[in-house]
Scaffold this active site. Structure first.
Site, PDB file in Angstrom:
ATOM      1  N   ARG A  37       0.825  -1.220   0.000  1.00  0.00           N
ATOM      2  CA  ARG A  37       0.000   0.000   0.000  1.00  0.00           C
ATOM      3  C   ARG A  37       0.856   1.265   0.000  1.00  0.00           C
ATOM      4  NH1 ARG A  37      -5.140  -1.513   3.932  1.00  0.00           N
ATOM      5  NH2 ARG A  37      -6.542  -2.077   2.238  1.00  0.00           N
ATOM      6  N   LYS A 202     -13.038  -9.540   8.372  1.00  0.00           N
ATOM      7  CA  LYS A 202     -13.954  -8.412   8.628  1.00  0.00           C
ATOM      8  C   LYS A 202     -15.370  -8.831   8.232  1.00  0.00           C
ATOM      9  CE  LYS A 202     -10.567  -4.714   8.103  1.00  0.00           C
ATOM     10  NZ  LYS A 202     -10.040  -3.677   7.201  1.00  0.00           N
ATOM     11  N   GLY A 360      -6.167  -5.354   1.528  1.00  0.00           N
ATOM     12  CA  GLY A 360      -4.809  -5.209   2.045  1.00  0.00           C
ATOM     13  C   GLY A 360      -4.174  -6.558   2.332  1.00  0.00           C
ATOM     14  N   GLY A 384     -12.708  -3.902   1.445  1.00  0.00           N
ATOM     15  CA  GLY A 384     -14.056  -3.379   1.651  1.00  0.00           C
ATOM     16  C   GLY A 384     -14.401  -2.338   0.592  1.00  0.00           C
TER      17      GLY A 384
HETATM   18  N1  LIG Z   1     -10.816 -18.722   9.711  1.00  0.00           N
HETATM   19  C1  LIG Z   1     -10.327 -17.549  10.102  1.00  0.00           C
HETATM   20  N2  LIG Z   1     -10.456 -17.132  11.360  1.00  0.00           N
HETATM   21  C2  LIG Z   1      -9.955 -15.941  11.752  1.00  0.00           C
HETATM   22  N3  LIG Z   1      -9.301 -15.088  10.936  1.00  0.00           N
HETATM   23  C3  LIG Z   1      -9.150 -15.460   9.658  1.00  0.00           C
HETATM   24  C4  LIG Z   1      -9.648 -16.696   9.176  1.00  0.00           C
HETATM   25  N4  LIG Z   1      -9.329 -16.786   7.872  1.00  0.00           N
HETATM   26  C5  LIG Z   1      -8.654 -15.668   7.557  1.00  0.00           C
HETATM   27  N5  LIG Z   1      -8.518 -14.867   8.615  1.00  0.00           N
HETATM   28  C6  LIG Z   1      -7.794 -13.575   8.715  1.00  0.00           C
HETATM   29  O1  LIG Z   1      -8.404 -12.606   7.894  1.00  0.00           O
HETATM   30  C7  LIG Z   1      -7.489 -11.516   7.788  1.00  0.00           C
HETATM   31  C8  LIG Z   1      -7.761 -10.717   6.569  1.00  0.00           C
HETATM   32  O2  LIG Z   1      -9.116 -10.312   6.550  1.00  0.00           O
HETATM   33  P1  LIG Z   1      -9.653  -8.935   5.947  1.00  0.00           P
HETATM   34  O3  LIG Z   1     -11.135  -9.052   5.942  1.00  0.00           O
HETATM   35  O4  LIG Z   1      -9.046  -7.783   6.682  1.00  0.00           O
HETATM   36  O5  LIG Z   1      -9.126  -8.984   4.422  1.00  0.00           O
HETATM   37  P2  LIG Z   1      -8.425  -7.883   3.529  1.00  0.00           P
HETATM   38  O6  LIG Z   1      -8.016  -8.553   2.294  1.00  0.00           O
HETATM   39  O7  LIG Z   1      -7.331  -7.179   4.285  1.00  0.00           O
HETATM   40  O8  LIG Z   1      -9.542  -6.828   3.241  1.00  0.00           O
HETATM   41  P3  LIG Z   1      -9.591  -5.241   3.695  1.00  0.00           P
HETATM   42  O9  LIG Z   1      -8.660  -4.542   2.775  1.00  0.00           O
HETATM   43  O10 LIG Z   1     -11.031  -4.885   3.552  1.00  0.00           O
HETATM   44  O11 LIG Z   1      -9.126  -5.194   5.116  1.00  0.00           O
HETATM   45  C9  LIG Z   1      -6.111 -12.151   7.811  1.00  0.00           C
HETATM   46  O12 LIG Z   1      -5.324 -11.515   8.779  1.00  0.00           O
HETATM   47  C10 LIG Z   1      -6.383 -13.635   8.173  1.00  0.00           C
HETATM   48  O13 LIG Z   1      -5.517 -14.145   9.161  1.00  0.00           O
HETATM   49  O1  LIG Z   2      -7.765  -2.137   5.318  1.00  0.00           O
HETATM   50  C1  LIG Z   2      -8.733  -1.547   4.826  1.00  0.00           C
HETATM   51  O2  LIG Z   2      -9.703  -2.142   4.309  1.00  0.00           O
HETATM   52  C2  LIG Z   2      -8.722  -0.036   4.786  1.00  0.00           C
HETATM   53  O3  LIG Z   2      -7.477   0.488   5.145  1.00  0.00           O
HETATM   54  C3  LIG Z   2      -9.825   0.520   5.660  1.00  0.00           C
HETATM   55  O4  LIG Z   2      -9.595   0.169   6.995  1.00  0.00           O
HETATM   56  P1  LIG Z   2     -10.839   0.019   8.008  1.00  0.00           P
HETATM   57  O5  LIG Z   2     -11.600  -1.201   7.564  1.00  0.00           O
HETATM   58  O6  LIG Z   2     -10.236  -0.086   9.361  1.00  0.00           O
HETATM   59  O7  LIG Z   2     -11.674   1.277   7.831  1.00  0.00           O
END
Ligand SMILES: Nc1ncnc2c1ncn2[C@@H]1O[C@H](COP(=O)(O)OP(=O)(O)OP(=O)(O)O)[C@@H](O)[C@H]1O
Ligand SMILES: O=C(O)[C@H](O)COP(=O)(O)O
Length: 403
Positions: A37, A202, A360, A384
């Site tokens: 990022r 999330k 991310g 998201g």
């Molecule tokens: N079964 C699970 N239980 C708990 N955590 C999990 C599981 N599977 C994946 N994860 C965790 O989910 C996290 C990533 O989720 P997240 O929703 O933040 O995705 P993202 O790609 O970063 O999207 P965003 O950019 O919206 O944050 C990772 O740190 C991973 O360890």
């Molecule tokens: O990791 C993300 O999806 C963005 O940086 C937004 O972060 P947030 O979900 O904490 O608002």
């Protein structure tokens, strides 16, 4: 939407330009584990600095509670930005206080400063318009011009994303322009079968998106922490796995609607479980066991999709024309739970589909597992944010850059 190219044509020499970036990078033990990022915002920061702007870079990191918290400092990210730019970057230890003003006042044309985490101030994320507006006023005092380039945060109605651009001449940076250009194609002219895969942690944020996606995608693959609320809604035991209990009625309705409308909803058939979340610092062996998805022991936590699920998901990608993937399939940061995400990424590469990976951690996973990121159609910095864009929602951070 005016772009940074128009701003550069108008001239920025000596002007203070506020760049709202998304430097919300994954960190472990105080160190950045993936700087994707930060790299993503470099073209904008470089172009402005090269044109003689005084560049003020701002971002959030994590979810601190509206007050300073050293665990969420942007210092490391600022240092990495300096390394990548090849020039020292000033760092202000507050966001709108004397340190920030001192750092900005000390900038010469072509220099860059990073201010401390925007979310150390309650006004950044406040629901109340007046409270957010007051914080935006304080941010506005730091700059003459606003450039929005934090694509990962454009779905947040936050002061620096939504309210600040209304107070300054505003432009979209290169990252936002690129991201919107690619994602637009998925909303306007998507090639089918269109598969959306959702995982990650999330869950509450992303479950809502499924409501809309059910009318758009041909197939929905659910993995990661997202899967367990679905398994529970189907009446299965999920032990101590991630659960969004208040969403169970909604998820039950999604399952019924998918069946009625012919959207294929694919859930894991087996998962890797252990008694507890793994230690991501020591990466000590977690010794997980593989169990059927409808036979998770009551004292266990599901942490990755199992081998049969990996094969199933690969088969669902094999004939796809377009795939959007957000959220790792398991806790990929630990080697014992990385295989689901690795196999999924490989299956994406093996499929003929145009693939967009969003988020991310999803993007970080692809890089950490040593995939060639250029082999994917597009790696979005927003998870998201890209999901909400695909839903067709008006995103506050994009709306604010219009007019
Ligand atoms: N079964 C699970 N239980 C708990 N955590 C999990 C599981 N599977 C994946 N994860 C965790 O989910 C996290 C990533 O989720 P997240 O929703 O933040 O995705 P993202 O790609 O970063 O999207 P965003 O950019 O919206 O944050 C990772 O740190 C991973 O360890
Ligand atoms: O990791 C993300 O999806 C963005 O940086 C937004 O972060 P947030 O979900 O904490 O608002």
């Amino acid at each position: 939407m005016k772009t940074i190219d128009e701003l550069l044509a108008e001239g920025v020499d000596g002007k203070r330009v506020f760049v709202r970036a998304d430097l919300n990078v994954p960190m472990a033990d105080g160190l950045i584990t993936d700087d994707g990022r930060i790299r993503a915002v470099l073209p904008t920061v470089k172009a402005l600095a090269d044109a003689g702007a005084k560049v003020v870079v701002a971002s959030h990191l994590g979810r601190p509670k509206g007050a300073p918290d050293p665990a969420f400092s942007l210092l490391q990210a600022a240092e990495r930005l300096g390394e990548l730019l090849g020039t020292p970057v000033a760092f202000a230890q507050d966001t709108v206080g004397p340190a920030a003003h001192g750092a900005v006042d000390g900038l010469e044309p072509g220099q860059v400063a990073v201010i401390e985490n925007l979310r150390f101030n309650a006004g950044e994320t406040a629901k109340d318009d007046i409270e957010r507006g007051e914080f935006a006023d304080r941010l506005a005092a730091l700059a003459d011009v606003y450039v929005g380039d934090g694509f990962g945060a454009v779905h947040r109605k936050h002061a620096s994303v939504f309210d600040l651009p209304a107070r300054l001449p505003h432009y979209a940076g290169y990252l936002i322009a690129t991201e919107v250009g690619v994602l637009k194609k998925l909303t306007e002219d998507v090639k089918r079968p269109y598969v959306v895969a959702l995982g990650g942690a999330k869950v509450s944020d992303k479950l809502a998106v499924i409501d809309e996606l059910l009318g758009k995608a041909d197939r929905l693959l659910i993995g990661g922490g997202m899967a367990y609320t679905f398994l529970k809604a189907q009446g299965h035991e999920i032990g101590v796995s991630l659960l969004q209990e208040d969403q169970l009625p909604a998820v039950t309705e999604y399952i019924e609607r998918a069946a009625k409308t012919g959207v294929e909803l694919v859930l894991p058939v087996d998962v890797l479980v252990a008694p507890a979340f793994p230690d991501l610092s020591s990466k000590a062996p977690a010794n997980p066991t593989t169990v059927a998805a409808d036979a998770i022991p009551a004292d266990s936590m599901g942490l990755d999709i199992g081998p049969e699920s990996r094969k199933l998901y690969a088969s669902k990608l094999a004939d796809a024309a377009t795939v959007f993937w957000n959220g790792p399939m398991g806790v990929f940061e630990h080697p014992d739970y990385a295989e689901g995400t690795r196999a999924f990424a490989q299956a994406l590469l093996d499929s003929p589909a145009f693939t967009v990976v969003g988020g991310g951690d999803s993007a970080a996973a692809v890089r950490q597992l040593d995939f060639d990121e250029t082999a994917f159609g597009h790696i979005s910095t927003g998870g998201g944010a890209s999901l909400e864009y695909l839903e067709g929602k008006t995103l506050p951070g994009l709306a604010a850059l219009e007019d």
